[in-house]
Each structure stands twice: as C-alpha cells, then as structure tokens.
Write a protein that holds these residues in place. Structure first.
Motif, PDB file in Angstrom:
ATOM      1  N   SER A   1      -7.164  44.078  47.826  1.00  0.00           N
ATOM      2  CA  SER A   1      -6.469  45.235  48.387  1.00  0.00           C
ATOM      3  C   SER A   1      -7.236  46.500  48.051  1.00  0.00           C
ATOM      4  O   SER A   1      -7.839  46.606  46.979  1.00  0.00           O
TER       5      SER A   1
ATOM      6  N   ALA B   1      -5.801  41.358  51.694  1.00  0.00           N
ATOM      7  CA  ALA B   1      -6.795  40.895  52.660  1.00  0.00           C
ATOM      8  C   ALA B   1      -7.347  39.553  52.206  1.00  0.00           C
ATOM      9  O   ALA B   1      -7.574  39.326  51.020  1.00  0.00           O
TER      10      ALA B   1
ATOM     11  N   ALA C   1      -3.585  47.937  65.079  1.00  0.00           N
ATOM     12  CA  ALA C   1      -4.337  47.506  63.897  1.00  0.00           C
ATOM     13  C   ALA C   1      -4.618  46.020  64.081  1.00  0.00           C
ATOM     14  O   ALA C   1      -3.690  45.206  64.081  1.00  0.00           O
TER      15      ALA C   1
ATOM     16  N   VAL D   1      -5.842  48.428  53.220  1.00  0.00           N
ATOM     17  CA  VAL D   1      -5.460  47.062  53.555  1.00  0.00           C
ATOM     18  C   VAL D   1      -5.018  46.379  52.269  1.00  0.00           C
ATOM     19  O   VAL D   1      -5.705  46.463  51.243  1.00  0.00           O
ATOM     20  N   SER D   2      -3.876  45.731  52.298  1.00  0.00           N
ATOM     21  CA  SER D   2      -3.410  44.984  51.131  1.00  0.00           C
ATOM     22  C   SER D   2      -3.379  43.503  51.447  1.00  0.00           C
ATOM     23  O   SER D   2      -3.130  43.096  52.583  1.00  0.00           O
TER      24      SER D   2
ATOM     25  N   THR E   1      -0.492  40.146  54.800  1.00  0.00           N
ATOM     26  CA  THR E   1      -1.472  41.223  54.910  1.00  0.00           C
ATOM     27  C   THR E   1      -0.848  42.424  55.621  1.00  0.00           C
ATOM     28  O   THR E   1      -0.121  42.277  56.604  1.00  0.00           O
ATOM     29  N   SER E   2      -1.135  43.605  55.122  1.00  0.00           N
ATOM     30  CA  SER E   2      -0.614  44.813  55.756  1.00  0.00           C
ATOM     31  C   SER E   2      -1.661  45.911  55.729  1.00  0.00           C
ATOM     32  O   SER E   2      -2.575  45.900  54.899  1.00  0.00           O
ATOM     33  N   VAL E   3      -1.538  46.823  56.665  1.00  0.00           N
ATOM     34  CA  VAL E   3      -2.413  47.991  56.723  1.00  0.00           C
ATOM     35  C   VAL E   3      -1.526  49.237  56.673  1.00  0.00           C
ATOM     36  O   VAL E   3      -0.392  49.233  57.163  1.00  0.00           O
TER      37      VAL E   3
ATOM     38  N   LYS F   1       2.245  47.062  59.582  1.00  0.00           N
ATOM     39  CA  LYS F   1       1.663  48.399  59.694  1.00  0.00           C
ATOM     40  C   LYS F   1       2.628  49.445  59.140  1.00  0.00           C
ATOM     41  O   LYS F   1       3.837  49.351  59.331  1.00  0.00           O
TER      42      LYS F   1
ATOM     43  N   MET G   1     -12.248  44.819  61.476  1.00  0.00           N
ATOM     44  CA  MET G   1     -11.023  45.621  61.498  1.00  0.00           C
ATOM     45  C   MET G   1     -11.129  46.639  62.614  1.00  0.00           C
ATOM     46  O   MET G   1     -12.121  47.379  62.691  1.00  0.00           O
TER      47      MET G   1
ATOM     48  N   CYS H   1      -0.789  41.285  60.726  1.00  0.00           N
ATOM     49  CA  CYS H   1      -0.596  42.283  59.663  1.00  0.00           C
ATOM     50  C   CYS H   1       0.571  43.189  59.996  1.00  0.00           C
ATOM     51  O   CYS H   1       0.858  43.480  61.164  1.00  0.00           O
TER      52      CYS H   1
ATOM     53  N   LEU I   1      -6.981  42.726  62.887  1.00  0.00           N
ATOM     54  CA  LEU I   1      -7.862  42.141  61.887  1.00  0.00           C
ATOM     55  C   LEU I   1      -8.435  40.836  62.423  1.00  0.00           C
ATOM     56  O   LEU I   1      -7.688  39.979  62.910  1.00  0.00           O
TER      57      LEU I   1
END
Length: 443
Positions: A107, A51, A134, A48-49, A24-26, A145, A57, A143, A136
C-alpha cells in the motif's frame, strides 16, 4: 481534539465516496493537516491499498477548474520504475497512466498531482475531487474508490517550501522551510515529504531567524522530514524556520514536490496555511540562450521562446513557464464597430484587438435602451457572435423604419472575455453588468 478556538476559515479535509471495501482500493488523499490558501500550491496524492501484482494503473478524476489548476504530475518513491503519462489539458479532469513489467505490492501513494489554488478563491470554499474511473491491470483487479474534498483556508501566516528549489545531481543543497507574517509562536511542528529516489535528507539546520528555539529533527524515514521547534521565545516577522540539507540523488531532469503536509504553530493555536514547493535536479547551463537555465525556471531549454517572463499566448503551451498552460491575460480594449447595409443585411467589421483570438458581439434595440434609461439588461436582444475568430459578422436583419440597433463587441481569448466598456467620456454608465444578466448575452 486540538484547540476549538482555531479560526473557522482554516481548511479541513473530509473523505467521501465509496463504502468500506475489503479488497484493493484506490483513493485521492491529502494530508489531514493540509491547509492551502488562495494562490498556494497543494499536492493531491493517488494512493492504492492492498495492491497485489498491479502492473498498470489508469486513473481519471474530476475537480473544479474554477478553484484548482493542475500544474504537474509526479511518481512517488512507491512507484519507482513505473512509466508515467498524463493528460492535464481536459478542463476539470486529470488523467494518469502508470505501468511497469513487475507488479506492485503493498500500500502507498502511487502518484502526486500538484494544483495551484486560484488567487481569487474565497476561504471556506470546498471543492470535491471525485473519481471518473480507476482501472487496475486493464480491469482484471477490481477496486473500490474514494475521493477527497478539499476546502480552502485563509490565515495571515504561510508556512511553505520554495517552488524553485534546484541543484545538480550528486550535489548537496540546503532548502529552507519558511514562515511569513508571523505574529507570535514559540513551538512549531513541521512535516515535509518528497520522492526519496530524488532527494535524501541528511540533516536539519537551525537558521538565525529561529535560533532562539530548540530543534528536534527526524530524517530517519526516507522521503520524510519531521521537525519540532520549541522554546521560551516567540517569533515575529518572516524568515526560514529550518533549513533541510538534502543530498541530490536523482538523475538530471528528475523532479519532486516538496510537500509541506504539516505546519502547526503552538498546536494550531495560531492559524496557518501551507504552501508546497518543487525541487528540480538540473544544472545551470542555458542551452537555448534565452537567459534562463532549467534551474532558473526554464521549462523548455530547447526552445528560446519559452522561459519565465515570456508573453503567454493561447497556443496550448506554457510560454511563461508558470506551470499553467495558456494563462494569458484577458485582452484589453473595445474595438470600434463599422456598420454598413448590404442586400438587406447589416455587415459589421472592426479592427483586430491585440492578444485576442475571438470576439463576442451583442445587439440591442436603441428604442428600448433609451426608454429604459440605458439599461443594457433589458435592451440586449441577440448574441450575434460567440467567441468568433472573424473580425466581422453579418446581421441578417435591418431595423424597422424609425427604429435602430446598437452593436457592441468585446475581445476574447483563452484567458477569458474582455469588456464591452470603452471607458471613454461618451460612455455614461457601465455596460458589462447589464449585458451579463441579459438572457441574450454571449456565453
């Protein structure tokens, strides 16, 4: 690669930040075609990818407040049903909290923040937007960033949506996407995005200004309108390129940015900057009787003191509904200073200046000022008061016998500092430039 003849002053977006992240990334994102100019509005998204079960969040990211001012925060169609709270009052920082009982999967963009580019920012200046934190699900979901770097562009042509578009719930409205200062162009590619829970695009109309061109619209994707215009004629002047017909499906009080994420003229042969707009779902009733409804730009229809055109003051409130809190004008006028000796001190006082909330007071040597031919950068020796709320100050030093001090006062408020220059006939030269470079200046 598109034409290499594009102006060097056009903007570009360059991603920076974390290295590749498999989970997961933001990220902070804006359209790769986004070209905001000075004074324009621009939308920056939090995305967000991958998720998986995200129910809360918490985001905080930094920006350069001398370049950008945040004006609004919005959910997206991807985060429908989430609650959203935000803090835009900390200088240079955006803080967001989103939550709902059911988890988010997939995402997409989860929040939009609108920024206004400062009117005096020079083209080519780049400002990073970088993550402070960030989190979650309270830290349960790790995640990666990634931030974004936004450069400011300049071009004679602006393609944009209106900031004050509105319509009541259940209505059908027409919103123009317009161009200003066109000096040619026979093809245009336009993309506008918005919250599909607030607006549903039903069609795109050709206005008279662009009627010599052919229109190819696409409204099949919720939350996105894509338009291609082309033909053998060229357009000059200013006017609407297309009119988008929307059905207003959001409840009264809901809002959505109108993100003009692309506005190319002949595949960027001619440069342009983009202006994002805003749509309010509202009626036309003026509840507080101040002459402005919500649809007419009233940002608080329960308070008659807050409306477009109201005097902005330093109170933590957007009095004039500009979208910016405390954008008060810098106070004008230089107060006359009275000085008296009191038990070994020099006591200064002055009449308050309208619109000021504080005062800067500097002191200097009259002997040094005279010997340096009026150079305030060398004769300024002390900041007696820095943004002090009092209309007076005490200097615990009297000049030596045969010497003397000069004192100057300037008013301050949330809009900035005023001037030490009085502008009268007795003032031989400007004082501000010299005092500004003195090591003893007030900050």
């Amino acid at each position: 690669m598109r034409s290499v003849t594009r102006w060097l002053l056009l903007t570009m977006l360059v991603l920076f930040g974390s290295s590749a992240w498999a989970g997961t990334s933001v990220s902070l994102t804006a359209s790769p075609y986004q070209k905001p100019g000075a004074g324009n509005d621009v939308v920056v998204a939090v995305a967000v990818s991958q998720a998986s079960g995200v129910t809360s969040m918490d985001f905080a990211y930094a920006f350069n407040p001398s370049v950008l001012t945040p004006t609004g925060v919005f959910l997206t169609g991807f985060t429908s049903g989430f609650s959203l709270t935000s803090n835009l009052n900390t200088t240079g920082l955006v803080e967001l909290h989103l939550a709902r009982p059911t988890g988010l999967f997939g995402s997409g963009e989860v929040a939009w923040v609108t920024f206004r580019v400062a009117s005096g920012v020079a083209a080519g200046i780049t400002t990073p937007l970088s993550w402070a934190s960030a989190i979650l699900n309270g830290g349960a979901i790790p995640c990666g960033k990634q931030g974004v770097s936004l450069a400011i562009g300049s071009a004679p042509v602006t393609i944009g949506a209106p900031r004050g578009a509105f319509g009541p719930a259940g209505s059908q409205v027409v919103v123009p996407i317009s161009a200003s200062a066109l000096a040619g162009g026979s093809s245009f590619d336009i993309v506008v995005t918005f919250d599909p829970t607030v607006l549903a695009a039903s069609s795109v109309q050709m206005p008279a200004f662009a009627s010599c061109l052919s229109l190819v619209p696409n409204v099949s994707v919720p939350g996105t309108v894509r338009v291609s215009l082309f033909g053998l004629c060229t357009l000059s002047g200013s006017g609407p390129l297309v009119n988008i017909v929307f059905n207003v499906i959001g409840p009264s009080g809901s809002r959505t940015p109108l993100n003009v994420t692309r506005g190319d003229i002949e595949e960027e042969r001619y440069p342009s900057v983009l202006e994002d707009g805003l749509f309010n779902v509202c009626g036309t009733r003026d509840i507080d009787g101040d002459g402005f409804s919500v649809c007419a730009g009233d940002c608080n229809d329960a308070n008659a003191a807050l409306h477009p055109g109201a005097a902005e003051s330093c109170n933590g409130i957007d009095d004039d509904c500009s979208g910016i809190v405390d954008d008060a004008p810098v106070p004008a006028g230089v107060p006359g200073v009275a000085a008296v000796a009191d038990n070994g001190d020099t006591v200064l006082s002055w009449a308050p200046v309208a619109g000021s909330t504080g005062y800067d007071v500097v002191r200097g040597s009259l002997t040094a000022l005279a010997s340096d031919a009026g150079d305030f950068s060398r004769s300024t020796d002390l900041c007696l008061a820095d943004n002090s709320a009092a209309a007076g100050v005490r200097d615990h030093l009297l000049p030596a016998e045969g010497e003397g001090f000069w004192y100057l006062v300037r008013p301050t408020n949330c809009g900035g500092a005023g001037s030490y220059d009085g502008g009268g006939n007795r003032q031989a030269a400007l004082r501000d430039p010299g005092i500004a470079v003195s090591p003893s200046r007030c900050q």
